[in-house]
Structures are given as C-alpha cells and as structure tokens.
Motif scaffolding. Structure first.
Motif, mmCIF file in Angstrom:
data_model
loop_
_atom_site.group_PDB
_atom_site.id
_atom_site.type_symbol
_atom_site.label_atom_id
_atom_site.label_comp_id
_atom_site.label_asym_id
_atom_site.label_seq_id
_atom_site.Cartn_x
_atom_site.Cartn_y
_atom_site.Cartn_z
ATOM 1 N N ASN A 759 53.441 -82.306 4.687
ATOM 2 C CA ASN A 759 53.503 -82.314 3.115
ATOM 3 C C ASN A 759 55.430 -82.461 2.560
ATOM 4 O O ASN A 759 55.386 -82.919 2.071
ATOM 5 N N HIS A 760 56.195 -81.944 4.029
ATOM 6 C CA HIS A 760 57.449 -82.058 3.922
ATOM 7 C C HIS A 760 58.031 -83.363 3.900
ATOM 8 O O HIS A 760 59.003 -84.095 2.810
ATOM 9 N N PHE A 761 57.734 -84.094 4.194
ATOM 10 C CA PHE A 761 57.926 -85.535 4.763
ATOM 11 C C PHE A 761 57.610 -86.652 3.538
ATOM 12 O O PHE A 761 58.275 -87.142 3.554
ATOM 13 N N PHE A 762 56.181 -86.249 2.881
ATOM 14 C CA PHE A 762 55.989 -86.523 1.363
ATOM 15 C C PHE A 762 56.865 -86.500 1.014
ATOM 16 O O PHE A 762 56.786 -87.409 -0.268
ATOM 17 N N GLU A 763 57.385 -85.618 0.923
ATOM 18 C CA GLU A 763 58.013 -84.555 -0.407
ATOM 19 C C GLU A 763 58.745 -85.557 -1.051
ATOM 20 O O GLU A 763 60.048 -86.173 -1.595
#
Length: 874
Positions: A759-763
């Motif tokens: 999730n952090h990566f795609f944010e």
C-alpha cells in the motif's frame, strides 16, 4: 340671443337628439373673462335626461363645441347671491361649486327659472334654490326674449297638437295664394298679421251687435238669483226644525250610552267573579288530602300530588289589579298559605323518616345483630358493589312532591337534600372502602393468600407494606446497573422492568393481565354506581339537565369541567361530590398500590381511565402523572448506567428494555384513545436511548466505539422496523443511518491496510503521477521500478495474507456480541473492502507497469476462498 340659440340647437344639440330650453351667456367669476354659454337641455327620447351643458366657441371662432356636461340630478344647490337686488353672479353646486357671472341679471333669472321648472317636472330629488326670489320661482317669466329662452319651447311642446287634415289643407291653400310665403317669410307673416287684425275687428263689431241678447241674458240671471234667495229661506226654516230633532236624538243617545256602560260593567264584574271562583277555589278533597292525606300508600301519594299541584296553581294565579284589595281574596290567600305550610311540614317529616328507615335498613351502621366485618368477605369472591335500585325506586314515588317542595318551600327542600346527602355519603363511604380493600387484596395476591399472610383484619396499608418484601427487592441494585457480558446478561432482566420497583422474575404477562382485569372491574363497578346515583338525584330532586350539556357523570369530581356551568349542573356536582367524596381518595390509593407493584401498570391504568374520564377526571390526572413519572424514571435509569471495564458491551440493557417496553405498550395501547400520550413518551424515550448509547460508546474501553454504536443502533432499527411505530419513523431512519455509518467506519478502521508495504509503495506511485510523471514512465523511477515492485509483492504470499485475515477475524469476533449476529455482516463488508483495495492495486500495475507481466501472489478467487474458509472454520 335667439340666433345663437337656434345655431346651438342646430349644430350641437339636434345631432344628439336634445332640445335646448334655457341659455345664459356667462364667464367664470373672478377670472379673465372668457365668455361661454350654459345651456339647459332635455333629450327627445324617453326616459328624459336633463343636462346642463357648457358650450364654448372654438379658438378660431367659426363654430361652437361642447366643453363640459353635468347631469341636473347631480345639482344640489343654486345660489343666486341676492334675491332683492340685481346681481348677475350665481353659483351652481355639483360635485364642486362653480361660480358664474352672467352677461345680465335678466338672463341669469331666466336661466334659474328654467332650471327650477325642469327640476319640478323631471326630478324626484329637488334642488335647493338659495337667495332666489319666490316670485321668480312661482310665476312665469315675462314675455319677450326671456320667455322664449326660459321655457317657451317647452310650453309650446306641452301645448302642441297635431294639425288635422282640414287645417293642413287650409294652410296649404293660404300659402299657395301668397307666392312669396316660402321665399319671404317676413312678408308672409306681416300679411297674416294684417288679416288677423281684420278678423279681430270683425269679431268686435259682432259682439257690439249682440248687446240686446246680452241684456236679455242679464235679466234672466237676476231672476235666477231671486229664486236662489227664496230657496235659501226655505232651507233655513228646515234647518231650525232639524236642530230641535237633533237635540232630542242627543238625549236619547246619551241615555243609551249610559245603559251600555252599565251592561259592560256588569259583564266585567261577572268575569272577575268567575275568574276568582275558577282559579282561587280549592276543593274539599284537596284540602283534606293536604291536611291528612296518607303518604305511605301509592293511592294516598297520588292524591297528595294532585292536591299539592292544585294548591300551587291557586297560589300562582296572576291576580289582576285591585284583586288584592278584596277581603275574600285575602282570606283565601291566607288559607292557601296555611295549607302549604302544613303540608310542607308533614311531607318533610315523612321523607326524613323514610330516609332514616331506608338508609339504616340498607346500611350496616345501626341494625342490631349485624356483623359489620362481614361486608369485606361478602364481596371478596366477586369484586362487586351493592346496588341501591330498590331504595331509589321507593323514593322516586315522592319525586313530584319534592318538586312541589322545591317550588314552595326552598329551605325545607334544601334541608331534605342535605339529609339525603349525609346519610348516603356515610353508606357509600363504608361500601366503597370495603370494595377497595377487596380490590387491593386481589391486586397484591389471591384473597386466600392475603388472609394467610396478613390475617382477617388486613387493611390496604398492611397489604401494601406486607408485600413490600418482593416489591422493593431490586430497587437498590438498579441504581448501580452495569453493562454485563453477553453470556451473563440474560441472567438478569434485559427490559425496562428492571427499572421499576419489582424484579422482572416476579412479573409476567399473566400478572399484568390480572392487574388489568382487576382495575377494569373496579372502574366498571364504580361507573354504573355513580351513574345510577346521579340519575336518581336528577330525577328525585328535579335537577334534570339538557342532554347536550355534559355527559351524565361529569359531576363526580370538583373542577372537572371548564367554563361557567349552569346552576343545575353545579348543584348536581356538589351533591355527587359529597356523596362520593371517598372515591377519589380510595382510587388514588389503589393507583399508588398498582404503581408500587409495577410502574408499568400506569400504562394499563392510563388506557382504562381514558374510557372513564367523564366519571373520574381528577384521578386520570394522577394516572397520567404516574405514567410521566414512569417514563422519567426510565430515562433517569438510562443516564445512571455504568460501563464494565472487563467485558465487552454488546446490546445495552436499556436498548433491549426499550424493545420490550414498546412491545408491551403497543399491546396495551392498541386502538386506545390516549395514543397521543404514548407517542410523546416514545419520542422522549428514544431520544434518551440515542443519547445514552452514544454516551456509553464514548466511555467504553473494552469494546470499540463503532461496535457499540453499530450493534445497538442495528438493534434499535430492527425493533422499530418490526413494530412499525409511525411516530418514530424519523428515528428509525436515523438509527439505520447511524448503524450503516458506524459499520463502514469499523470495517475501514479494523481492516486498515492488510498489505501495508504494498500500500505504501503504490501511495508513492500515485504521488509521482500527481507530481506530473506520466504513468508509463513511473517504472523508470529508481524507487519505483519493476524490481522494487516485485520485491514488495513477494513479501505478501497467499499464505501470509490468509494468516493475517484469520487474526483479523478473531479480533472482530472478540469485539462483537453473539445476540445481534453481525459477525458475518461485518466479515462480508471487510471482504468487499479488501477486494476493492486489491482491484485498485491491479489497476495501478496495469497502468504504470504495462507489459511487465507482474501480478499479485494471490488472486481474487484466492481471497474469496480465504474469507470463506476462515468464516467456516470459526
């Protein structure tokens, strides 16, 4: 002026079917002189309209034109300014005053005379003429030009007669004899004038030749006058003869008039004597009945009634002027007064004895050998009140005599009323007290049980306090009410019954039904008793009311009805209050007992009392007050709820209690008249429930706030949807909204970010795109290249994802209670949220890493299997 008049007639009035009758040359007084003409006209068609027209020459001066028109009927006053002196000024009063200055006084007078004639002839509403010579108004205007102006044409019109055929032929012959009759009218008129003079001369000569015949005529007239004198002499002698006859006839007429007056007086005297004999004579039988009549037998009572009515008629006769001066009338009135007083004493004494005998026979106050304690046990088996219809039936025989006493001896009538009320109030007080003692015993338990506990002398206070052991058992614990775990909650009462004065385990539907039946029976016994007594009072004491004034028993309690009651209604109310003065006290005591047994009994009592409001209006106020106190108590108990720090909250006691309260209330108030009171209570309770659910949710430490809100508002929504309480439709929608919002909030907060690193990566990817990096170029960023993406994806294999979901399920299971069964609903919502996040990641991979072949370690189908298997395993 004649030429002007003809010109105006031809050019202005003839085209409008009008005739000009009067004209005056004027200008406005006090202003620059601009001459104009005031014309008096009439229409040629019926009905005739009379007008005053102002005519003025055009600016070029070659023709006349109308400037202003007034109807003569609008003229209110004509002011000539001076009746004795010549003055050309005059005023016409229409809607305003118009001041004029005539060219001459003669023209002014001629015009005013014309106006006066038209007013007299055509108008009903007469115009007022001020400062006008009476001679001008009464006499015709002198001949000449003024005559033709003032009204000559009008008079000519009145005297005009159509020419006959012969006259037309003569005129035509005359005009043919004079060739210039048409071409030269003045010459023709002069010739006619000469011929007229010739004819007048011939006529004079003919008269002079007839002088002899005139003398003969005068002689005949003298002879006729002589004959008239002779006839007048004879008439005078006849008149003298008739005068003596007249005097004789006057004497005869006077004698006849005296005889007629004597006959009239004798007739009137006979009428007066007949009147007194007919209306002031009481038969011996009536006198004997009034003095010694039997007041115990039906026949004797009837005779006394007839005699008393006859006596009343004799005493109420409207005597004519002068009757009171007759000695016979005075003696008869004294006899009537003595008979009245004698019979009034006899009747009062007899009815007093009847009251005493009947009341002591019906009551248990003084009869020897009567066991006074047997009254309670006599009616214990059946909750009934003794009937007094035999007593009423016996006394109603004397109703007409009571009416007579009311009309003749008010003091004795009121004394009997007080005696009756005194004895009856003592009798009813005893019976009603015994009746309510039985009712209280039946409410507290069966009669047999009550006697076993309290003994034979048990009274209402003993019964009440004797049963207080089970009535007050849960009071102290309610003030420390706590929210227990879901497994132990049902061991206590989950209803609002815990907030009453008696534990829920001691109350059930049968108990309430029993109380309802007892209370209904009490009211059903009281109402016919009161109705029967009031009906008897109205008939016996002659206090009947108009049937539309008030229901029969609106008199039982003081101040029950508003407005200004009639005197009769006040008397009935006063007597009923004194007779049944113990009802309100006893009924309030019974209501207090019912409320002590179970505060929810106020619901039953409110519905039942509404059916008997005309009888027991004040008591209804007490019941309504208890009902309001019950509702306030429920709200107060909600506010005192404490939260357990060691167990999860679940469905709050007062939420489940509101459900049971609503189910009970809907059963009791079905088709009830007091539904409005319940609806108001519903609104108060539900708002308190809403407020205190939020309060508990905010104070909860073990259970998340969203769970407390979600579960309790789901329960409230389900309850309101099932019961379909129309006054709470808005609250039902609000409960559904709160439930949905907190369900979504709990799902989002609990699920969080199960693939946190991903999730952090795609944010970060979305942040680069937002900064202006094209989506297909994101993979060229060092921190977000394909290798970094694959590295993050490998950290979330399917096995790890399933393990995380299993831990999440256990966490949710700990938060939720079993009673509401929302676990699967929440778990399904979490599944939908997880799938939404998964699809979002796949969409970003497809747009930012096209053709890379990178995919998640697990599919949507895998996720569905994870969620399903976890739910089944638990």
């Amino acid at each position: 002026m004649t030429a002007i008049k003809h010109a105006l007639q031809r050019d202005i009035f003839t085209p409008n079917d009008e005739r000009l009758l009067g004209i005056v040359n004027v200008c406005k007084a006090g202003k620059k002189k601009k001459n104009c003409f005031l014309c008096a006209t009439v229409t040629t068609e019926r009905p005739v309209q009379v007008k005053v027209v102002k005519v003025k020459k055009s600016d070029k001066g070659d023709f006349y034109k109308r400037q202003q028109t007034w109807e003569l009927r609008d003229l209110t006053e004509v002011d000539a300014k001076d009746a004795s002196k010549e003055n050309p000024e005059f005023d016409l009063h229409f809607e305003k005053v118009y001041r004029w200055l005539a060219s001459s006084t003669a023209e002014k007078n001629s015009f005013i005379s014309c106006i006066w004639k038209l007013n007299q002839r055509y108008l009903r509403k007469k115009v007022e003429f001020v400062n006008v010579s009476s001679q001008l108004l009464e006499e015709s205007v002198p001949s000449g030009e003024s005559q033709s102006v003032a009204g000559g044409d009008e008079d000519a019109l009145d005297d005009y007669q159509e020419l006959s055929t012969r006259e037309e032929q003569d005129i035509e012959s005359m005009m043919e004899m004079c060739e210039y009759a048409i071409s030269n009218a003045e010459a023709f008129a002069e010739q006619l004038s000469k011929e007229l003079q010739v004819l007048d001369g011939a006529n004079i000569q003919s008269i002079m030749a007839s002088e002899k015949q005139v003398n003969i005529l005068m002689q005949l007239l003298d002879e006729a006058l002589a004959e008239v004198d002779t006839i007048e002499g004879k008439l005078s002698s006849y008149e003298e003869m008739l005068q003596s006859v007249k005097e004789q006839m006057d004497q005869i007429s006077q004698s006849n008039r005296l005889i007629q007056i004597s006959n009239t007086n004798n007739g009137k005297l006979l009428d007066e004597i007949q009147f007194l004999v007919n209306y002031m004579d009481l038969s011996k039988g009536h006198i004997r009945a009034l003095q010694d009549g039997d007041l115990t037998s039906p026949k004797g009572i009837e005779a006394c009634i007839n005699a008393s009515e006859a006596l009343l008629q004799c005493m109420n006769v409207a005597l004519r002027p002068g009757h009171e001066k007759l000695m016979a009338v005075t003696q008869q009135q004294l006899l009537f007064a003595e008979l009245r007083d004698t019979f009034a004493r006899r009747l009062t004494n007899h009815l007093n004895n009847v009251f005493v005998h009947q009341f002591y026979r019906s009551s248990c106050l003084s009869l020897p050998g009567h066991d006074q304690s047997s009254t309670l046990s006599q009616h214990t088996a059946e909750l009934t009140l003794p009937k007094h219809s035999p007593l009423h039936r016996d006394l109603l025989r004397y109703a007409k005599l009571m009416e007579w006493l009311k009309n003749t001896h008010r003091e004795k009538y009121e004394g009997l009323s007080r005696t009756y009320v005194d004895y009856m109030s003592r009798l009813y007080e005893r019976e009603i007290k015994d009746f309510f003692e039985v009712a209280k015993i039946k409410m507290a338990g069966t009669t047999k049980e009550a006697k076993g506990k309290f003994g034979k002398s048990c009274d209402s206070e003993t019964c009440l306090h004797g049963s207080s052991g089970k009535l007050t058992g849960s009071t102290s614990s309610l003030n420390k009410l706590t929210v227990q775990g879901s497994n132990s909650r049902r061991s206590q009462s989950s209803s609002l019954l815990d907030m009453g004065n008696m534990s829920a385990s001691d109350l059930d539907v049968a108990d309430r039904t029993k109380f309802d039946k007892i209370f209904e029976q009490v009211l059903s016994e009281l109402e016919p008793l009161c109705l029967a007594e009031q009906d008897f009072i109205s008939k016996f004491f002659k206090l009947q009311q108009h049937p539309t004034v008030t229901p029969p028993l609106a008199q039982v309690n003081l101040n029950q009805t508003g407005g200004t009651p009639s005197r009769v209604k006040d008397m009935v109310r006063l007597m009923m209050n004194k007779i049944f003065q113990s009802i309100e006290t006893e009924l309030n005591s019974l209501i207090a007992l019912g409320d002590k047994i179970d505060s929810f009994n106020s619901l039953y009592m409110l519905v039942k009392m509404s059916h008997h409001v005309t009888t027991l209006g004040n008591v209804l106020v007490t019941v309504k007050r208890n009902f309001d106190k019950c509702i306030s108590g429920q709200i107060r108990q909600m506010e005192e709820v404490k939260i357990s720090k060691k167990s999860k909250v679940g469905i709050l006691l007062f939420v489940a209690g509101f459900e049971e309260f609503a189910e009970l209330a809907e059963t009791i108030f079905r088709n009830a008249e007091r539904r409005g009171d319940l609806d108001k209570a519903y609104v108060k309770l539900i708002r308190a429930v809403f407020m205190n659910v939020e309060k508990v949710a905010n104070e909860s430490q073990k259970t998340p706030r969203d769970v407390v809100m979600m579960e309790n508002f789901h329960h409230i929504f389900s309850t309101l949807s099932r019961l379909k309480i129309s006054c709470l439709d808005a609250e039902r929608r609000e409960a559904k909204h709160k439930y949905t919002d907190h369900l979504q909030s709990y799902v989002i907060n609990s699920l969080g970010q199960p693939l946190e690193k991903l999730n952090h990566f795609f944010e970060g990817v979305e942040a680069r795109v937002a900064q202006g990096v094209r989506e297909e170029e994101v993979s060229y960023q060092l921190a977000f290249n394909k290798q970094e993406l694959r590295k993050v994806i490998k950290e979330y294999p399917g096995k790890e994802v399933k393990k995380g979901l299993d831990n999440l399920y256990k966490k949710v299971d700990k938060h939720l209670c079993e009673e509401e069964s929302l676990l699967q609903v929440v778990w399904h919502s979490m599944q939908d949220e997880f799938i939404r996040q998964y699809k979002h990641f796949e969409d970003l991979i497809g747009r930012c890493y096209p053709g890379s072949g990178i995919t998640m370690e697990f599919t949507i189908q895998d996720m569905l299997e994870y969620f399903s298997s976890i739910a089944q395993s638990h």
